[in-house]
Design a protein around this motif. Structure first.
Motif, PDB file in Angstrom:
ATOM      1  N   UNK A  73      30.253 -48.855 107.498  1.00 28.46           N
ATOM      2  CA  UNK A  73      30.771 -48.893 106.110  1.00 28.46           C
ATOM      3  C   UNK A  73      30.863 -47.478 105.545  1.00 28.46           C
ATOM      4  N   UNK A  74      29.806 -46.695 105.788  1.00 27.26           N
ATOM      5  CA  UNK A  74      29.794 -45.312 105.277  1.00 27.26           C
ATOM      6  C   UNK A  74      30.972 -44.525 105.871  1.00 27.26           C
ATOM      7  N   UNK A 112      33.767 -45.640 107.165  1.00 27.80           N
ATOM      8  CA  UNK A 112      35.061 -46.126 106.703  1.00 27.80           C
ATOM      9  C   UNK A 112      35.320 -45.664 105.261  1.00 27.80           C
ATOM     10  N   UNK A 113      34.290 -45.753 104.417  1.00 26.88           N
ATOM     11  CA  UNK A 113      34.450 -45.275 103.031  1.00 26.88           C
ATOM     12  C   UNK A 113      34.752 -43.778 103.004  1.00 26.88           C
ATOM     13  N   UNK A 114      34.310 -43.072 104.031  1.00 23.92           N
ATOM     14  CA  UNK A 114      34.566 -41.627 104.107  1.00 23.92           C
ATOM     15  C   UNK A 114      35.924 -41.301 104.706  1.00 23.92           C
ATOM     16  N   UNK A 115      36.690 -42.308 105.098  1.00 23.51           N
ATOM     17  CA  UNK A 115      38.058 -42.082 105.572  1.00 23.51           C
ATOM     18  C   UNK A 115      38.234 -42.169 107.081  1.00 23.51           C
ATOM     19  N   UNK A 116      37.192 -42.556 107.813  1.00 21.58           N
ATOM     20  CA  UNK A 116      37.303 -42.652 109.274  1.00 21.58           C
ATOM     21  C   UNK A 116      38.189 -43.840 109.655  1.00 21.58           C
ATOM     22  N   UNK A 117      39.015 -43.627 110.680  1.00 24.18           N
ATOM     23  CA  UNK A 117      39.952 -44.679 111.092  1.00 24.18           C
ATOM     24  C   UNK A 117      39.656 -45.243 112.477  1.00 24.18           C
ATOM     25  N   UNK A 118      38.856 -44.517 113.256  1.00 28.50           N
ATOM     26  CA  UNK A 118      38.582 -45.010 114.619  1.00 28.50           C
ATOM     27  C   UNK A 118      37.080 -44.915 114.874  1.00 28.50           C
ATOM     28  N   UNK A 129      20.426 -45.011 113.277  1.00 29.54           N
ATOM     29  CA  UNK A 129      19.081 -45.342 112.785  1.00 29.54           C
ATOM     30  C   UNK A 129      18.886 -44.941 111.325  1.00 29.54           C
ATOM     31  N   UNK A 130      19.685 -43.974 110.892  1.00 31.89           N
ATOM     32  CA  UNK A 130      19.377 -43.330 109.620  1.00 31.89           C
ATOM     33  C   UNK A 130      20.397 -43.728 108.559  1.00 31.89           C
ATOM     34  N   UNK A 131      19.943 -44.418 107.513  1.00 30.30           N
ATOM     35  CA  UNK A 131      20.849 -44.786 106.430  1.00 30.30           C
ATOM     36  C   UNK A 131      20.832 -43.699 105.366  1.00 30.30           C
ATOM     37  N   UNK A 132      22.020 -43.284 104.948  1.00 28.39           N
ATOM     38  CA  UNK A 132      22.168 -42.276 103.896  1.00 28.39           C
ATOM     39  C   UNK A 132      22.675 -43.003 102.660  1.00 28.39           C
ATOM     40  N   UNK A 133      21.785 -43.218 101.723  1.00 31.89           N
ATOM     41  CA  UNK A 133      22.128 -44.010 100.541  1.00 31.89           C
ATOM     42  C   UNK A 133      22.586 -43.083  99.414  1.00 31.89           C
ATOM     43  N   UNK A 134      23.819 -43.263  98.961  1.00 31.59           N
ATOM     44  CA  UNK A 134      24.359 -42.417  97.896  1.00 31.59           C
ATOM     45  C   UNK A 134      25.576 -43.088  97.302  1.00 31.59           C
ATOM     46  N   UNK A 135      25.944 -42.673  96.083  1.00 32.15           N
ATOM     47  CA  UNK A 135      27.142 -43.227  95.437  1.00 32.15           C
ATOM     48  C   UNK A 135      28.389 -42.916  96.260  1.00 32.15           C
ATOM     49  N   UNK A 136      28.496 -41.647  96.701  1.00 30.70           N
ATOM     50  CA  UNK A 136      29.636 -41.274  97.537  1.00 30.70           C
ATOM     51  C   UNK A 136      29.115 -41.076  98.955  1.00 30.70           C
ATOM     52  N   UNK A 137      29.851 -41.587  99.952  1.00 30.10           N
ATOM     53  CA  UNK A 137      29.314 -41.567 101.314  1.00 30.10           C
ATOM     54  C   UNK A 137      29.101 -40.141 101.828  1.00 30.10           C
ATOM     55  N   UNK A 138      27.946 -39.926 102.437  1.00 30.07           N
ATOM     56  CA  UNK A 138      27.590 -38.597 102.948  1.00 30.07           C
ATOM     57  C   UNK A 138      28.686 -38.046 103.853  1.00 30.07           C
ATOM     58  N   UNK A 139      29.134 -38.848 104.811  1.00 36.30           N
ATOM     59  CA  UNK A 139      30.100 -38.313 105.782  1.00 36.30           C
ATOM     60  C   UNK A 139      31.431 -38.000 105.098  1.00 36.30           C
ATOM     61  N   UNK A 140      31.769 -38.763 104.053  1.00 37.55           N
ATOM     62  CA  UNK A 140      33.005 -38.500 103.309  1.00 37.55           C
ATOM     63  C   UNK A 140      32.943 -37.143 102.614  1.00 37.55           C
ATOM     64  N   UNK A 141      31.779 -36.836 102.024  1.00 32.13           N
ATOM     65  CA  UNK A 141      31.593 -35.536 101.365  1.00 32.13           C
ATOM     66  C   UNK A 141      31.712 -34.410 102.387  1.00 32.13           C
ATOM     67  N   UNK A 142      31.156 -34.656 103.568  1.00 32.34           N
ATOM     68  CA  UNK A 142      31.213 -33.622 104.609  1.00 32.34           C
ATOM     69  C   UNK A 142      32.648 -33.400 105.091  1.00 32.34           C
ATOM     70  N   UNK A 143      33.396 -34.504 105.172  1.00 31.63           N
ATOM     71  CA  UNK A 143      34.798 -34.390 105.601  1.00 31.63           C
ATOM     72  C   UNK A 143      35.590 -33.573 104.567  1.00 31.63           C
ATOM     73  N   UNK A 144      35.258 -33.787 103.274  1.00 32.16           N
ATOM     74  CA  UNK A 144      35.923 -32.999 102.216  1.00 32.16           C
ATOM     75  C   UNK A 144      35.590 -31.523 102.374  1.00 32.16           C
ATOM     76  N   UNK A 145      34.303 -31.237 102.603  1.00 29.65           N
ATOM     77  CA  UNK A 145      33.881 -29.836 102.755  1.00 29.65           C
ATOM     78  C   UNK A 145      34.597 -29.208 103.947  1.00 29.65           C
ATOM     79  N   UNK A 146      34.721 -29.969 105.023  1.00 28.02           N
ATOM     80  CA  UNK A 146      35.425 -29.487 106.220  1.00 28.02           C
ATOM     81  C   UNK A 146      36.885 -29.185 105.892  1.00 28.02           C
ATOM     82  N   UNK A 147      37.507 -30.052 105.069  1.00 27.06           N
ATOM     83  CA  UNK A 147      38.909 -29.854 104.692  1.00 27.06           C
ATOM     84  C   UNK A 147      39.112 -28.539 103.948  1.00 27.06           C
TER      85      UNK A 147
END
Ligand code: G1P
Length: 289
Positions: free
Chosen positions: A44-45, A47-53, A134-152
């Motif tokens: 879910x995290x 996908x919410x962060x924009x992953x497609x595969x 194993x590790x859940x990252x609980x936040x309003x905006x998904x952790x991996x999505x924020x990282x993808x933005x930073x990468x962009x």
């Protein structure tokens, strides 16, 4: 333009010995936090962060994970017949689209770096996300999505980090940073499971990464590190000699569901965040405490 991050790797081959006997016949990733398997929360995290595969590196006895991300014809038909439109819709919402999942196997338990390397042909020559289930990252905006933005904004490799108590640094990968207070900062050091008293900071590698595909060339060598295993951290240390690595400071709450306490806490926290469950659960907890 940096190449977009489209794919995520989920290493789900671990044995789950810490949760025996629950994990004797069932993968640990299928243990539930409230009513969703842990792996579903992590997907879910992504996908919410924009992953497609979604690429799963599985192992023996993990077939049920593949079934979980497939449609279940009989179940769907029964829900339809019984007029359970809400449940049916929820199942269909969660279902990856055809072709969005890939499964490969790690044939021997040689370490996290090796598990990631097993996904190299499916990832191909593009940067990708890596999420440790194993590790859940609980936040309003998904952790991996924020990282993808930073990468962009600034391409390179990104590792999510978060503070841990000093007496726990030996259990994790630990980073040293150029600027320990910044949201993203260049990484100056990485150590996998440093001996107590030698950690460069209290910031641990929390299990979310954006990695450039060059990591696979380094993992090709199959070098063993801490614990005799092929470590992703060691490969990242080698890669940092030539490629930029940034830490992304995660400000949400981390639940390490690889430990019993983390898993139990996650269940309580995720249930308390659900309006349909929170009031009654609060009452039960008050009685218990
Ligand atoms: C792995 C990584 C480590 C990271 C940890 C996060 O360790 O190697 O760098 O800090 O996950 O949970 P493991 O938990 O597989 O020993």
């Amino acid at each position: 333009m940096p190449k977009p991050i489209r794919k995520a790797v989920f290493p789900v081959a671990g044995l789950g010995t810490r949760f025996l006997p629950a994990t004797k016949a069932m993968p640990k990733e299928m243990l539930t936090v409230v009513d969703r398997p842990i792996i579903q929360h992590v997907v879910d995290e992504a996908r919410a962060g924009g992953i497609e595969h979604f690429i799963f590196v599985t192992g023996r006895n993990k077939g049920v994970i593949e079934d979980h991300f497939d449609s279940q014809f009989e179940l769907e038909r029964t829900l339809k017949e019984r007029g359970k439109a809400g449940e049916l819709e929820a199942l269909q919402r969660d279902l990856p689209k055809p072709g969005q999942t890939s499964f490969t196997r790690q044939q021997s338990p040689l370490g996290l770096g090796h598990a990631v390397w097993c996904a190299r042909e499916i990832v191909g020559n593009e940067p990708f996300a890596l999420l440790l289930p194993d590790v859940l990252h609980y936040a309003e905006t998904p952790c991996i999505g924020e990282m993808i933005k930073a990468y962009g904004q600034r391409p390179g490799n990104y590792i999510a980090v978060a503070p841990v108590p000093a007496d726990q640094t030996h259990q994790y990968g630990i980073v040293g940073l150029e600027d320990a207070n910044a949201k993203t900062s260049r990484i100056t050091r990485m150590v996998e499971k440093p001996k107590s008293g030698t950690a460069p900071s209290n910031l641990h590698i929390s299990g979310r990464y954006i990695l450039e595909p060059e990591i696979f060339r380094i993992l090709d060598a199959g070098e063993r590190g801490a614990g005799g295993e092929i470590q992703i951290t060691d490969a990242m240390i080698r890669m940092a000699e030539t490629r930029p690595f940034y830490a992304f400071r995660f400000d949400g709450t981390i639940y390490d569901c690889g430990s019993k306490i983390g898993f139990l806490a996650a269940n309580v926290a995720y249930a308390l965040a659900r309006p349909d469950l929170a009031p009654a659960l609060r009452g039960e907890l008050k009685k218990l405490l």
